[in-house]
Design a protein around this motif. Structure first.
Motif, PDB file in Angstrom:
ATOM      1  N   VAL A 116      -0.490  -7.085  -9.548  1.00 15.08           N
ATOM      2  CA  VAL A 116       0.616  -6.346  -8.933  1.00 15.08           C
ATOM      3  C   VAL A 116       1.482  -7.333  -8.148  1.00 15.08           C
ATOM      4  O   VAL A 116       1.027  -8.415  -7.764  1.00 15.08           O
ATOM      5  CB  VAL A 116       0.106  -5.239  -7.992  1.00 15.08           C
ATOM      6  CG1 VAL A 116      -0.680  -4.196  -8.758  1.00 15.08           C
ATOM      7  CG2 VAL A 116      -0.737  -5.819  -6.868  1.00 15.08           C
ATOM      8  N   VAL A 144       3.718  -8.242  -4.826  1.00  8.36           N
ATOM      9  CA  VAL A 144       3.974  -7.931  -3.418  1.00  8.36           C
ATOM     10  C   VAL A 144       5.332  -8.523  -3.079  1.00  8.36           C
ATOM     11  O   VAL A 144       5.531  -9.745  -3.156  1.00  8.36           O
ATOM     12  CB  VAL A 144       2.891  -8.534  -2.505  1.00  8.36           C
ATOM     13  CG1 VAL A 144       3.205  -8.216  -1.043  1.00  8.36           C
ATOM     14  CG2 VAL A 144       1.521  -7.993  -2.886  1.00  8.36           C
ATOM     15  N   ILE A 180       1.027  -0.673  -0.678  1.00 11.83           N
ATOM     16  CA  ILE A 180       1.262  -0.582  -2.118  1.00 11.83           C
ATOM     17  C   ILE A 180       0.607   0.701  -2.605  1.00 11.83           C
ATOM     18  O   ILE A 180      -0.626   0.779  -2.708  1.00 11.83           O
ATOM     19  CB  ILE A 180       0.684  -1.793  -2.866  1.00 11.83           C
ATOM     20  CG1 ILE A 180       1.253  -3.090  -2.292  1.00 11.83           C
ATOM     21  CG2 ILE A 180       0.955  -1.696  -4.358  1.00 11.83           C
ATOM     22  CD1 ILE A 180       0.757  -4.332  -2.975  1.00 11.83           C
ATOM     23  N   LYS A 235      -2.677   1.638  -5.429  1.00  8.75           N
ATOM     24  CA  LYS A 235      -3.418   0.453  -5.860  1.00  8.75           C
ATOM     25  C   LYS A 235      -4.695   0.236  -5.051  1.00  8.75           C
ATOM     26  O   LYS A 235      -5.319  -0.821  -5.132  1.00  8.75           O
ATOM     27  CB  LYS A 235      -2.526  -0.785  -5.768  1.00  8.75           C
ATOM     28  CG  LYS A 235      -1.302  -0.720  -6.675  1.00  8.75           C
ATOM     29  CD  LYS A 235      -1.723  -0.515  -8.145  1.00  8.75           C
ATOM     30  CE  LYS A 235      -0.512  -0.416  -9.046  1.00  8.75           C
ATOM     31  NZ  LYS A 235      -0.917  -0.173 -10.464  1.00  8.75           N
ATOM     32  N   ASP A 238      -4.027   4.051  -1.358  1.00 11.70           N
ATOM     33  CA  ASP A 238      -3.104   2.965  -1.041  1.00 11.70           C
ATOM     34  C   ASP A 238      -3.845   1.671  -0.744  1.00 11.70           C
ATOM     35  O   ASP A 238      -4.976   1.675  -0.241  1.00 11.70           O
ATOM     36  CB  ASP A 238      -2.233   3.326   0.170  1.00 11.70           C
ATOM     37  CG  ASP A 238      -1.312   4.498  -0.125  1.00 11.70           C
ATOM     38  OD1 ASP A 238      -1.046   4.741  -1.322  1.00 11.70           O
ATOM     39  OD2 ASP A 238      -0.879   5.167   0.827  1.00 11.70           O
TER      40      ASP A 238
END
Length: 311
Positions: free
Chosen positions: A267, A269, A283, A286, A292
């Protein structure tokens, strides 16, 4: 001191901190001392019978760890009435707590999860002791001979089954090796579990020995996970957290960094505002089971950057 005033330890002539072997030894000695065949008069027969009941009750309690603890706390009657091993197993719902790593929590499903429950020991039937020693009453014969007066001044020897060992010739005083005297053994069950959050309870039903069992399992994600990139994931206040270090220049200009999750998913950031420095980036979706993921941004200052900040 009357017989009624004696403690169970005093009946077996052992100390209160006696070990199981010491209790077993005292039990045998007292049984032999008050063996019914040794009674010569009617008064002795009455005394020996009373003594034998006390000796058997004393060992029934002190020879069992659970009953012994209850006796020390609540007394003889509570200890003799206690049938805790089977009573606890007879409850419809048992409790179990399972600690999982964050990686296990991330997988959402644990296939063939080994659920270990307790059942009555198949070797000793829950007593904690196995039948092995020769009965001191009948000396292993299962019966003993008593002279009974059938006619005035006429005695006749009659064989009687030993009441203590029920005619088996052995007594139950040896600690069971399979359950180590607890009366319980592990029962392993393979089941599939779905993980729903970092801390939760789940009622699981499964079949065991033709009986429907229900166990309330509490899952806790307690172990940190470090991936190949040395990214560490932990549980903080029930949420999955990790940390990213950036240099001051990246923090000022903004940045994008790849983050590899315990599931190997990558993912991004992204931080593009200075006011996010030192704060937590959320996020969505995830974390564990759609929750979260909290990413903490840590600014790493070089010596030149530190002096520039001071100016």
């Amino acid at each position: 001191m009357s017989l009624q005033e004696l403690t169970l330890y005093e009946i077996l002539k052992v100390e209160k901190n006696a070990t199981f072997l010491e209790i077993q030894s005292g039990y045998k000695k007292m049984l032999l001392k008050f063996k019914p065949q040794l009674a010569k008069t009617d008064d002795e027969k009455t005394l020996f019978a009373e003594k034998n009941i006390q000796i058997q009750d004393a060992f029934k309690v002190l020879g069992d760890e659970n009953r012994r603890h209850i006796y020390d706390e609540q007394g003889k009657q509570a200890a003799l009435a206690f049938d805790g091993l089977k009573q606890k197993l007879d409850k419809k719902i048992s409790q179990l707590q399972v600690n999982l790593s964050i990686k296990q929590c991330y997988t959402s499903t644990l296939n063939n999860f080994e659920l270990v429950t307790k059942q009555v020991c198949s070797s000793c039937d829950g007593h904690g002791h196995s039948h092995s020693d020769v009965c001191p009453y009948c000396e292993g014969k299962g019966k003993w001979t008593e002279n009974v007066e059938v006619l005035p001044n006429q005695m006749k020897p009659i064989d009687k089954y030993c009441d203590f060992c029920n005619g088996k010739g052995v007594e139950t005083i040896k600690k069971c090796k399979k359950c180590n005297g607890t009366g319980l053994e592990d029962k392993k069950n393979k089941i599939n579990l779905e993980i729903q959050s970092t801390v939760f309870s789940k009622m699981i039903q499964f079949q065991e020995d033709d009986e429907q069992k229900i166990t309330n399992v509490t899952f806790r994600c307690t172990e940190a996970f470090v991936n190949a990139n040395q990214q560490k994931f932990e549980v903080l206040d029930g949420k999955v957290t990790t940390q990213i270090e950036v240099i001051l220049e990246e923090a000022i200009k903004g940045f994008e960094k790849e983050l590899v999750l315990p599931t190997s998913e990558v993912v991004m950031v992204k931080v593009d505002k200075l006011d996010l420095i030192g704060q937590k980036v959320v996020i969505p979706g995830k974390g564990i089971a759609g929750g979260d993921l909290i990413v903490i941004i840590v600014v790493k200052l070089a010596e030149s950057d530190a002096s520039r900040v001071k100016q």
